[in-house]
Design a protein around this motif. Structure first.
Motif, PDB file in Angstrom:
ATOM      1  N   GLU B  82       8.218   9.170   7.475  1.00  0.00           N
ATOM      2  CA  GLU B  82       7.076   8.789   6.637  1.00  0.00           C
ATOM      3  C   GLU B  82       5.833   9.482   7.171  1.00  0.00           C
ATOM      4  O   GLU B  82       5.201   8.996   8.096  1.00  0.00           O
ATOM      5  CB  GLU B  82       6.857   7.277   6.678  1.00  0.00           C
ATOM      6  CG  GLU B  82       7.693   6.530   5.682  1.00  0.00           C
ATOM      7  CD  GLU B  82       7.435   5.042   5.734  1.00  0.00           C
ATOM      8  OE1 GLU B  82       6.566   4.601   6.503  1.00  0.00           O
ATOM      9  OE2 GLU B  82       8.124   4.330   5.007  1.00  0.00           O
ATOM     10  N   LYS B 111       3.375  17.983  -2.411  1.00  0.00           N
ATOM     11  CA  LYS B 111       4.337  16.891  -2.223  1.00  0.00           C
ATOM     12  C   LYS B 111       4.351  16.503  -0.744  1.00  0.00           C
ATOM     13  O   LYS B 111       4.429  17.377   0.116  1.00  0.00           O
ATOM     14  CB  LYS B 111       5.712  17.417  -2.662  1.00  0.00           C
ATOM     15  CG  LYS B 111       6.744  16.381  -2.950  1.00  0.00           C
ATOM     16  CD  LYS B 111       7.931  17.061  -3.636  1.00  0.00           C
ATOM     17  CE  LYS B 111       9.103  16.137  -3.715  1.00  0.00           C
ATOM     18  NZ  LYS B 111      10.253  16.728  -4.394  1.00  0.00           N
ATOM     19  N   PRO B 112       4.273  15.185  -0.438  1.00  0.00           N
ATOM     20  CA  PRO B 112       4.315  14.804   0.989  1.00  0.00           C
ATOM     21  C   PRO B 112       5.675  15.117   1.604  1.00  0.00           C
ATOM     22  O   PRO B 112       6.702  15.092   0.915  1.00  0.00           O
ATOM     23  CB  PRO B 112       4.049  13.302   0.978  1.00  0.00           C
ATOM     24  CG  PRO B 112       4.314  12.851  -0.405  1.00  0.00           C
ATOM     25  CD  PRO B 112       4.112  14.021  -1.321  1.00  0.00           C
ATOM     26  N   LEU B 113       5.665  15.378   2.899  1.00  0.00           N
ATOM     27  CA  LEU B 113       6.893  15.829   3.562  1.00  0.00           C
ATOM     28  C   LEU B 113       8.038  14.845   3.399  1.00  0.00           C
ATOM     29  O   LEU B 113       9.182  15.241   3.259  1.00  0.00           O
ATOM     30  CB  LEU B 113       6.637  16.051   5.063  1.00  0.00           C
ATOM     31  CG  LEU B 113       5.671  17.167   5.442  1.00  0.00           C
ATOM     32  CD1 LEU B 113       5.692  17.391   6.941  1.00  0.00           C
ATOM     33  CD2 LEU B 113       5.983  18.463   4.722  1.00  0.00           C
ATOM     34  N   TYR B 114       7.718  13.541   3.434  1.00  0.00           N
ATOM     35  CA  TYR B 114       8.817  12.578   3.392  1.00  0.00           C
ATOM     36  C   TYR B 114       9.492  12.524   2.021  1.00  0.00           C
ATOM     37  O   TYR B 114      10.503  11.865   1.863  1.00  0.00           O
ATOM     38  CB  TYR B 114       8.358  11.177   3.842  1.00  0.00           C
ATOM     39  CG  TYR B 114       7.396  10.465   2.927  1.00  0.00           C
ATOM     40  CD1 TYR B 114       7.852   9.637   1.901  1.00  0.00           C
ATOM     41  CD2 TYR B 114       6.028  10.598   3.096  1.00  0.00           C
ATOM     42  CE1 TYR B 114       6.979   8.970   1.077  1.00  0.00           C
ATOM     43  CE2 TYR B 114       5.145   9.931   2.276  1.00  0.00           C
ATOM     44  CZ  TYR B 114       5.616   9.126   1.262  1.00  0.00           C
ATOM     45  OH  TYR B 114       4.738   8.472   0.435  1.00  0.00           O
ATOM     46  N   ARG B 115       8.917  13.218   1.033  1.00  0.00           N
ATOM     47  CA  ARG B 115       9.560  13.273  -0.275  1.00  0.00           C
ATOM     48  C   ARG B 115      10.273  14.617  -0.501  1.00  0.00           C
ATOM     49  O   ARG B 115      10.760  14.878  -1.597  1.00  0.00           O
ATOM     50  CB  ARG B 115       8.543  13.013  -1.385  1.00  0.00           C
ATOM     51  CG  ARG B 115       7.936  11.612  -1.302  1.00  0.00           C
ATOM     52  CD  ARG B 115       7.055  11.327  -2.477  1.00  0.00           C
ATOM     53  NE  ARG B 115       7.834  11.145  -3.690  1.00  0.00           N
ATOM     54  CZ  ARG B 115       8.328   9.981  -4.091  1.00  0.00           C
ATOM     55  NH1 ARG B 115       8.125   8.911  -3.373  1.00  0.00           N
ATOM     56  NH2 ARG B 115       9.008   9.891  -5.203  1.00  0.00           N
TER      57      ARG B 115
END
Lengths: 287, 189
Positions: B82, B111-115
Motif C-alpha cells: 500500500e 496509477k498508484p503502485l499498489y494498483r
C-alpha cells in the motif's frame, strides 16, 4: 474537566506541544510506512520509555535517559546487516519488560511507568514544546531534501552507492529524526499514543488519495484533525488524553473501509476516471 | 582501461561472505548493449551488484570512467502493498522526463503502485532506469513478468538508446540477449 478549561492558558503549552507532535509524527509515519519500518516506531517508543524509567534510579533527567536508550537501540539497529520487523518486535518486548521491571524497583516507578506508557500530555512543560517545535521545523524544512533520497533508497537501493553519492547524511539524519520523534512522543504523550500517531494517519492517508505528496499531506491532516478532536474530547469528557487519542485514531482507521467501498462503487459504476487509471482501450470504449 | 571505455572488469571475483562468481573480464564502450548470460545461480546478478558496490570484490579490479553515472534495475523488485506513489512518480525518480514517457506506460503514470500488476511494476522500474540520464544502465532480468507488448516496447527503447550511453543486461533468456545485445558474455561456464 469542562469546556472552560479548554481555553485555560494552563493548557496552551500541552495543546501546542501535542499539535507540533501530531504534524511531525504523522509525517515521519509516512516515511516509516514507505520504508516498511512502521513497527520500528513502537520498538523505539518502548525502548525510550524503558530509558526514561531507568533515569529515575540513575538520578538523571527522564529526557536524557529516554534519548540515551533510544540512541543505543538506533546504533545497534544500524549496525545490523539486515533489520526487519522481527528485530523491531524484539525492541518492543525489551522496552516493555524493561520499563515495568525497572519501574518495580524505582521510587514512584508505577506512576512514571504509567505516564511513559499511557501518556500524560497535560503535564508537559515549555521544554517539551520547544523540543517538539524544533522537531517539527526540522521535519518540514528537510522534507523536500529527504523525501526523494529516501524514495530512491526504497526502490533503487544501490543508486547512491553506484553513483558515489554519500548516503550517510540522509541516513543518519533520518535515523535521528525517527529517534527524536519516538522519544519526544513518548515522554510527552506516552509510548502507545505516539506510536498511534506514527502508524495510523499514513495507514489511512495512503489509501485515501493517490500520489506521494498528496498522501503525505492527507496523513498529516488526519493526524492533526484526530489529535484536536481527542484533545477536546478528553477535556470535555474528563478522559485520559493518551487512551482517548489512541482510541480515536483506531476508530478513524475505519475511513480505510469507506475509501475501499467508494473505490469499489466507482469501479462497478465504471466511473474510474476520478482515480485516473483508465487504460487507453477502456477510455476509447467509453467514448 | 582503454580510452573511451565506460567500465572495465578485470579478472573480478565477486560474492558476499564468500566468492560466488569469477574471475570475470569484460569492458563496455558507449553505444553498446552488453548481455550477461548464464544458468540460474551462476552469479549474474552478483556481477551487476559488484559494479554498483553492493557485493564484495574478492580479487581483480573494476575501473570506471570519471564521473560515470549509473542506474540499476533490480531483479524481482518488491511491489509495495500500500503505497500511494504514482507510476509516474516512480518513473521520474531517477530523472526520466515524466511529461514524455514511452506510450506503453502512459496509462499507468497516474496509477498508484499498489494498483499495478507485477508486470506493470517491473516495466515502470525498468523504464525508469532506461529513460534516466544515467550513462550506464544495469538491467537484471528485465523481461521477467513482461507480456509481448511490453517486450516489444522494451526492445524498441533498447534499439534507440543514445550512442553516448551503454547498457549491461543480465538475462537467462539467451534468445533475448542475442537479439538485442551487441555482445554476450557467458558466466558460470
Amino acid at each position: 474537566m469542562n469546556e472552560f478549561l479548554l481555553f485555560d492558558p494552563l493548557f496552551r503549552v500541552p495543546f501546542f506541544t501535542g499539535l507540533c507532535l501530531a504534524v511531525a509524527l504523522s509525517l515521519i509515519g509516512a516515511f516509516l510506512r514507505m520504508r516498511n519500518e512502521w513497527l520500528a516506531a513502537l520498538g523505539l517508543s518502548q525502548i525510550a520509555a524503558a530509558g526514561g524509567m531507568a533515569s529515575v534510579p540513575l538520578g538523571i533527567p527522564v529526557l536524557a535517559g529516554a534519548f540515551g536508550a533510544a540512541c543505543l537501540a538506533t546504533l545497534i539497529r544500524s549496525a545490523l546487516p539486515r533489520v526487519g520487523n522481527s528485530h523491531h518486535a524484539l525492541l518492543i518486548l525489551i522496552g516493555w519488560s524493561g520499563t515495568l521491571v525497572i519501574g518495580s524497583y524505582a521510587d514512584h516507578g508505577h506512576v512514571i511507568g504509567e505516564t511513559l506508557l499511557r501518556g500524560q500530555l497535560y503535564f508537559t512543560h515549555i521544554w517539551h514544546l520547544a523540543g517538539s517545535a524544533v522537531l517539527l521545523f526540522l521535519v518540514l524544512g528537510l522534507y523536500k531534501w529527504l523525501s526523494p533520497r529516501l524514495l530512491k533508497d526504497r526502490f533503487f537501493p544501490d543508486y547512491h552507492m553506484a553513483n558515489r553519492i554519500p548516503s550517510w547524511p540522509h541516513s543518519v539524519l533520518y535515523a535521528l529524526i525517527v529517534m527524536a520523534a519516538a522519544v519526544l512522543g513518548t515522554i510527552s504523550m506516552g509510548a502507545f499514543p505516539a506510536f498511534a500517531l506514527l502508524f495510523v494517519p499514513s495507514w489511512i492517508g495512503f489509501v485515501m488519495v493517490d500520489g506521494w505528496f498528496r498522501s503525505v499531506v492527507a496523513s498529516v491532516f488526519i493526524g492533526c484533525a484526530v489529535y484536536v478532536a481527542a484533545f477536546i474530547l478528553a477535556m470535555l469528557a474528563d478522559l485520559p488524553f493518551g487512551p482517548a487519542l489512541t482510541g480515536l485514531l483506531a476508530f478513524a482507521a475505519s475511513l480505510r473501509l469507506l475509501t475501499a467501498l467508494r473505490r469499489r462503487n466507482i469501479e462497478v459504476s465504471g466511473d474510474e476516471s476520478r482515480f485516473h487509471y483508465l487504460s487507453p482501450p477502456a477510455r476509447n470504449a467509453k467514448k | 582501461m582503454q580510452s573511451g571505455e565506460l567500465l572495465e572488469l578485470d579478472k573480478v571475483v565477486a560474492g558476499y561472505t564468500r566468492p560466488v562468481v569469477g574471475p570475470v573480464t569484460f569492458s563496455i564502450m558507449p553505444g553498446e548493449v552488453l548481455g550477461i548470460g548464464g544458468a540460474n545461480g551462476s552469479g549474474k546478478s552478483t556481477i551487476l551488484r559488484s559494479i554498483t558496490g553492493m557485493s564484495r570484490v574478492f580479487s581483480g579490479r573494476i575501473n570506471r570512467t570519471e564521473g560515470l553515472t549509473m542506474s540499476h534495475q533490480w531483479q524481482r523488485p518488491e511491489l509495495p502493498p500500500e503505497l500511494a506513489l504514482l507510476g509516474g512518480e516512480l518513473y521520474a525518480l531517477l530523472g526520466a522526463d515524466r511529461d514524455n514517457p514511452p506510450g506503453l506506460v502512459r496509462p499507468i503514470m497516474n496509477k498508484p503502485l499498489y494498483r499495478l500488476s507485477g508486470g506493470q511494476f517491473q516495466l515502470i522500474q525498468t523504464l525508469a532506469c532506461l529513460c534516466s540520464p544515467a550513462r550506464l544502465v544495469l538491467m537484471d532480468e528485465p523481461t521477467n513478468n513482461l507480456d509481448g507488448r511490453a517486450l516489444d516496447a522494451l526492445s524498441e527503447i533498447l534499439h534507440g538508446i543514445d550512442q553516448s550511453r551503454a547498457v549491461i543486461m543480465v538475462s537467462h533468456e539467451i534468445s533475448f540477449l542475442e537479439k538485442h545485445c551487441t555482445r554476450v558474455v557467458e558466466v558460470g561456464v
